[in-house]
Scaffold this motif. Structure first.
Motif, PDB file in Angstrom:
ATOM      1  N   GLY A 168      41.666  38.721  19.774  1.00  0.00           N
ATOM      2  CA  GLY A 168      41.051  40.174  19.561  1.00  0.00           C
ATOM      3  C   GLY A 168      39.482  39.935  19.260  1.00  0.00           C
ATOM      4  N   VAL A 169      39.033  38.436  19.709  1.00  0.00           N
ATOM      5  CA  VAL A 169      37.654  38.256  19.494  1.00  0.00           C
ATOM      6  C   VAL A 169      36.986  37.914  20.757  1.00  0.00           C
ATOM      7  CG1 VAL A 169      35.850  36.538  18.539  1.00  0.00           C
ATOM      8  CG2 VAL A 169      38.172  37.217  17.126  1.00  0.00           C
ATOM      9  N   ILE A 170      35.723  38.390  20.837  1.00  0.00           N
ATOM     10  CA  ILE A 170      35.175  38.196  22.139  1.00  0.00           C
ATOM     11  C   ILE A 170      34.893  36.513  22.412  1.00  0.00           C
ATOM     12  CG2 ILE A 170      32.734  38.453  21.075  1.00  0.00           C
ATOM     13  CD1 ILE A 170      31.878  39.629  23.767  1.00  0.00           C
ATOM     14  N   SER A 171      34.987  36.178  23.642  1.00  0.00           N
ATOM     15  CA  SER A 171      34.920  34.763  23.945  1.00  0.00           C
ATOM     16  C   SER A 171      34.951  34.673  25.181  1.00  0.00           C
ATOM     17  CB  SER A 171      36.018  33.973  23.273  1.00  0.00           C
ATOM     18  OG  SER A 171      37.398  34.316  24.071  1.00  0.00           O
ATOM     19  N   ALA A 172      34.488  33.587  25.835  1.00  0.00           N
ATOM     20  CA  ALA A 172      34.547  33.265  27.159  1.00  0.00           C
ATOM     21  C   ALA A 172      35.839  33.577  28.005  1.00  0.00           C
ATOM     22  CB  ALA A 172      34.218  31.820  27.529  1.00  0.00           C
ATOM     23  N   VAL A 173      36.907  33.474  27.279  1.00  0.00           N
ATOM     24  CA  VAL A 173      38.254  33.634  27.899  1.00  0.00           C
ATOM     25  C   VAL A 173      38.349  35.328  27.926  1.00  0.00           C
ATOM     26  CG1 VAL A 173      40.683  33.557  27.350  1.00  0.00           C
ATOM     27  CG2 VAL A 173      39.311  31.537  27.393  1.00  0.00           C
ATOM     28  N   THR A 174      38.284  35.934  26.775  1.00  0.00           N
ATOM     29  CA  THR A 174      38.489  37.216  26.682  1.00  0.00           C
ATOM     30  C   THR A 174      37.466  38.192  27.621  1.00  0.00           C
ATOM     31  OG1 THR A 174      37.098  37.546  24.731  1.00  0.00           O
ATOM     32  CG2 THR A 174      39.547  37.231  24.518  1.00  0.00           C
ATOM     33  N   ILE A 175      36.217  37.582  27.811  1.00  0.00           N
ATOM     34  CA  ILE A 175      35.285  38.258  28.696  1.00  0.00           C
ATOM     35  C   ILE A 175      35.954  38.190  30.106  1.00  0.00           C
ATOM     36  CG2 ILE A 175      32.644  38.168  29.630  1.00  0.00           C
ATOM     37  CD1 ILE A 175      31.744  37.076  26.893  1.00  0.00           C
ATOM     38  N   VAL A 176      36.390  37.051  30.449  1.00  0.00           N
ATOM     39  CA  VAL A 176      36.951  37.096  31.817  1.00  0.00           C
ATOM     40  C   VAL A 176      38.094  37.950  31.958  1.00  0.00           C
ATOM     41  CG1 VAL A 176      38.207  35.393  33.460  1.00  0.00           C
ATOM     42  CG2 VAL A 176      36.229  34.489  32.328  1.00  0.00           C
ATOM     43  N   ASP A 177      38.806  38.335  31.103  1.00  0.00           N
ATOM     44  CA  ASP A 177      39.833  39.141  31.143  1.00  0.00           C
ATOM     45  C   ASP A 177      39.153  40.454  31.109  1.00  0.00           C
ATOM     46  OD1 ASP A 177      41.832  37.156  30.789  1.00  0.00           O
ATOM     47  OD2 ASP A 177      42.041  37.536  28.482  1.00  0.00           O
ATOM     48  N   ALA A 178      38.209  40.802  30.415  1.00  0.00           N
ATOM     49  CA  ALA A 178      37.496  42.075  30.368  1.00  0.00           C
ATOM     50  C   ALA A 178      36.984  42.435  32.043  1.00  0.00           C
ATOM     51  CB  ALA A 178      36.429  42.222  29.545  1.00  0.00           C
ATOM     52  N   GLN A 179      36.171  41.751  32.859  1.00  0.00           N
ATOM     53  CA  GLN A 179      35.786  41.734  34.061  1.00  0.00           C
ATOM     54  C   GLN A 179      36.925  41.833  35.116  1.00  0.00           C
ATOM     55  OE1 GLN A 179      32.791  38.663  34.289  1.00  0.00           O
ATOM     56  NE2 GLN A 179      34.253  37.449  35.580  1.00  0.00           N
ATOM     57  N   GLN A 180      38.109  41.316  34.784  1.00  0.00           N
ATOM     58  CA  GLN A 180      39.218  41.274  35.747  1.00  0.00           C
ATOM     59  C   GLN A 180      39.632  42.828  35.799  1.00  0.00           C
ATOM     60  OE1 GLN A 180      40.119  38.844  37.565  1.00  0.00           O
ATOM     61  NE2 GLN A 180      41.793  40.042  38.439  1.00  0.00           N
ATOM     62  N   LYS A 181      39.217  43.588  34.822  1.00  0.00           N
ATOM     63  CA  LYS A 181      39.731  44.869  35.237  1.00  0.00           C
ATOM     64  C   LYS A 181      39.278  45.594  36.567  1.00  0.00           C
ATOM     65  CE  LYS A 181      41.463  47.104  32.254  1.00  0.00           C
ATOM     66  NZ  LYS A 181      42.849  47.241  31.896  1.00  0.00           N
ATOM     67  N   LEU A 182      38.383  44.888  37.223  1.00  0.00           N
ATOM     68  CA  LEU A 182      37.928  45.611  38.539  1.00  0.00           C
ATOM     69  C   LEU A 182      38.577  44.394  39.327  1.00  0.00           C
ATOM     70  CD1 LEU A 182      34.214  46.508  38.209  1.00  0.00           C
ATOM     71  CD2 LEU A 182      36.251  47.498  37.886  1.00  0.00           C
ATOM     72  N   GLY A 183      39.400  43.454  39.158  1.00  0.00           N
ATOM     73  CA  GLY A 183      40.029  42.832  40.152  1.00  0.00           C
ATOM     74  C   GLY A 183      39.346  41.906  40.964  1.00  0.00           C
ATOM     75  N   ASP A 184      39.352  41.984  42.372  1.00  0.00           N
ATOM     76  CA  ASP A 184      38.453  41.447  43.191  1.00  0.00           C
ATOM     77  C   ASP A 184      37.084  41.917  43.516  1.00  0.00           C
ATOM     78  OD1 ASP A 184      39.091  43.739  44.586  1.00  0.00           O
ATOM     79  OD2 ASP A 184      40.380  42.887  46.292  1.00  0.00           O
ATOM     80  N   ALA A 185      37.066  43.065  42.879  1.00  0.00           N
ATOM     81  CA  ALA A 185      35.515  43.592  42.785  1.00  0.00           C
ATOM     82  C   ALA A 185      34.678  43.325  41.538  1.00  0.00           C
ATOM     83  CB  ALA A 185      35.633  45.386  42.779  1.00  0.00           C
ATOM     84  N   ALA A 186      35.172  42.262  40.686  1.00  0.00           N
ATOM     85  CA  ALA A 186      34.548  41.723  39.605  1.00  0.00           C
ATOM     86  C   ALA A 186      33.309  41.235  39.586  1.00  0.00           C
ATOM     87  CB  ALA A 186      35.303  40.951  38.701  1.00  0.00           C
ATOM     88  N   ASN A 187      32.835  40.860  40.990  1.00  0.00           N
ATOM     89  CA  ASN A 187      31.662  40.205  41.219  1.00  0.00           C
ATOM     90  C   ASN A 187      30.522  41.226  41.624  1.00  0.00           C
ATOM     91  OD1 ASN A 187      32.716  41.478  43.867  1.00  0.00           O
ATOM     92  ND2 ASN A 187      31.928  39.840  44.991  1.00  0.00           N
TER      93      ASN A 187
END
Length: 331
Positions: A168-187
Motif C-alpha cells: 500500500g506504499v508508494i515505491s518504484a514498483v507501485t508507481i509502475v503499476d499506477a502508470q500501467q493503468k494506461l497500458g501501452d499508452a503509459a509512455n
C-alpha cells in the motif's frame, strides 16, 4: 538643497496611486503571461494554454462544446469478388468544458508593499499573478477530485491505500503499476505531481534525479524521465492516504476568455483606499472528461461544485485521458 530634494521625492512617492502605475491595456496581457511563467503545472506541460480554447472562452456562453471523432473500430475483412466490403461509420462525440468567471479585489493596504519596488507595476503584477496561480491550482485539485469520483473514471484510478504493508506504499514498483493503468499508452505520461511528504519519501528512496534547466540553470527534479511537481495542495486524508497524479503533456487544457472589464482601479476617497479589481474568464478543463452541469447554483461553479462527481463524465477512451490518479500511503 539635497534635503529638500529628498523630502520632495518622498512626497511624490507617497502620492503614487495604483491608478498611476496600472494601465489595464498593458497590465492584462502582462498578468496573463506572468501567471503562466509562475505556474509549475504550466512549466511541466500539464496545463497547456490553447489558442482554440482561447477562442471558445471568448465566444460567449457558459457551456463550451468540443466535438471530436471516435477512433475507428473493428477488424479488416477478407477481400472477395462476390461479397462487398461492409461500410462502417465514424462516430462523432462531444467533450464539453465549463467557462469559469471569477474575480478578486485588493485594497491598497494589501498592495502597499508592492509600491516600494523599483517597478511598481511589475511588483503588483507579480503579487496578483502569484495569487491567481495558487487559486487555479486549488481549482484544479477540486476538479480532479470531482473527475475521479465519477464512476466513469475508474479505469484511470489506481488505489492501493487499502493494501497492507509495502503493497500500500508508494515505491518504484507501485508507481509502475499506477502508470500501467494506461497500458501501452503509459509512455504518454510525462509529469508526476505530488505532496511534499511524498517527494521526501522518494528522495529518501533515491528515486529522484535532478536535471539542470538549460535556460534558467535551475535544478529540476525528475522521476524516470517524468518532471516532478511538488505542491502541498495535493489531498491527504486523516488516515495518511496521499493522492498523487501522473499526467501526460497537455492533459489539462487552458483558455483565456474575455471579461468585459478585466482590470480596473478605484479609490475610496473617504477611506483613502486604493482598490485594484481583477476579473478572469477562463477554461481549465481535463481533456476528455465532459462537464455535465448537473448541479451548479450560481453563474459559475464553486470549488465545491467542481468536486461533485455528478458534474463529470468520461467521453474519451481511458488511454486517451492523460491522467492517472494514484492513492497510496508513504509508510
Amino acid at each position: 538643497m539635497g534635503k529638500f530634494r529628498l523630502t520632495l521625492d518622498l512626497q511624490t512617492f507617497a502620492a503614487t496611486r495604483i491608478a498611476d502605475v496600472i494601465v489595464p491595456e498593458v497590465f492584462n496581457p502582462y498578468l496573463i503571461e506572468r501567471t503562466a511563467e509562475l505556474s509549475a503545472l504550466v512549466q511541466a506541460g500539464i496545463i497547456v494554454p490553447d489558442p482554440q480554447l482561447d477562442e471558445l472562452a471568448a465566444t460567449g456562453g457558459t457551456i463550451l462544446n468540443m466535438p471530436f471523432w471516435s477512433d475507428l473500430e473493428g477488424e479488416s475483412e477478407i477481400l472477395s469478388d462476390t461479397d462487398p466490403l461492409e461500410v462502417n461509420s465514424i462516430k462523432a462525440k462531444k467533450d464539453m468544458a465549463r467557462l469559469h468567471t471569477r474575480g478578486k479585489a485588493w485594497g491598497a493596504n494589501d498592495l502597499a508593499k508592492a509600491l516600494s519596488g523599483d517597478d511598481p507595476m511589475r511588483a503588483i503584477a507579480d503579487l496578483v499573478a502569484a495569487w491567481w496561480n495558487r487559486d487555479r491550482q486549488r481549482m484544479l485539485f477540486s476538479t480532479l477530485k470531482g473527475v475521479f469520483a465519477s464512476p466513469s473514471m475508474e479505469g484511470n484510478l489506481h488505489d492501493i491505500s487499502g493494501n497492507s504493508g509495502s503493497a500500500g506504499v508508494i515505491s518504484a514498483v507501485t508507481i509502475v503499476d499506477a502508470q500501467q493503468k494506461l497500458g501501452d499508452a503509459a509512455n504518454k505520461l510525462t509529469a508526476f505531481s505530488m505532496h511534499s511528504a511524498v517527494f521526501s519519501k522518494l528522495l529518501k528512496d533515491q528515486l529522484i534525479e535532478w536535471q539542470k534547466d538549460p535556460v534558467s540553470g535551475v535544478e529540476i527534479p525528475y522521476y524516470l524521465g517524468k518532471r516532478v511537481v511538488v505542491d502541498d495542495g495535493h489531498p491527504v486524508d486523516n488516515n495518511g492516504v496521499y493522492t498523487s497524479y501522473l499526467f501526460g503533456q497537455g492533459a489539462i487544457g487552458f483558455g483565456n476568455g474575455a471579461a468585459p472589464v478585466p482590470t480596473e482601479t478605484d479609490r475610496d476617497s473617504l477611506q483613502g483606499d486604493d482598490i485594484l479589481i481583477n476579473r478572469q474568464h477562463f477554461i481549465l478543463h481535463p481533456r476528455g472528461v465532459k462537464w455535465n452541469e448537473e448541479e451548479v447554483t450560481g453563474v459559475s461553479p464553486t470549488n465545491a461544485e467542481l468536486e461533485n462527481p455528478d458534474n463529470w463524465e468520461r467521453v474519451y477512451e481511458n488511454k486517451n485521458i492523460r491522467i492517472v490518479e494514484f492513492k497510496h500511503r508513504i509508510a
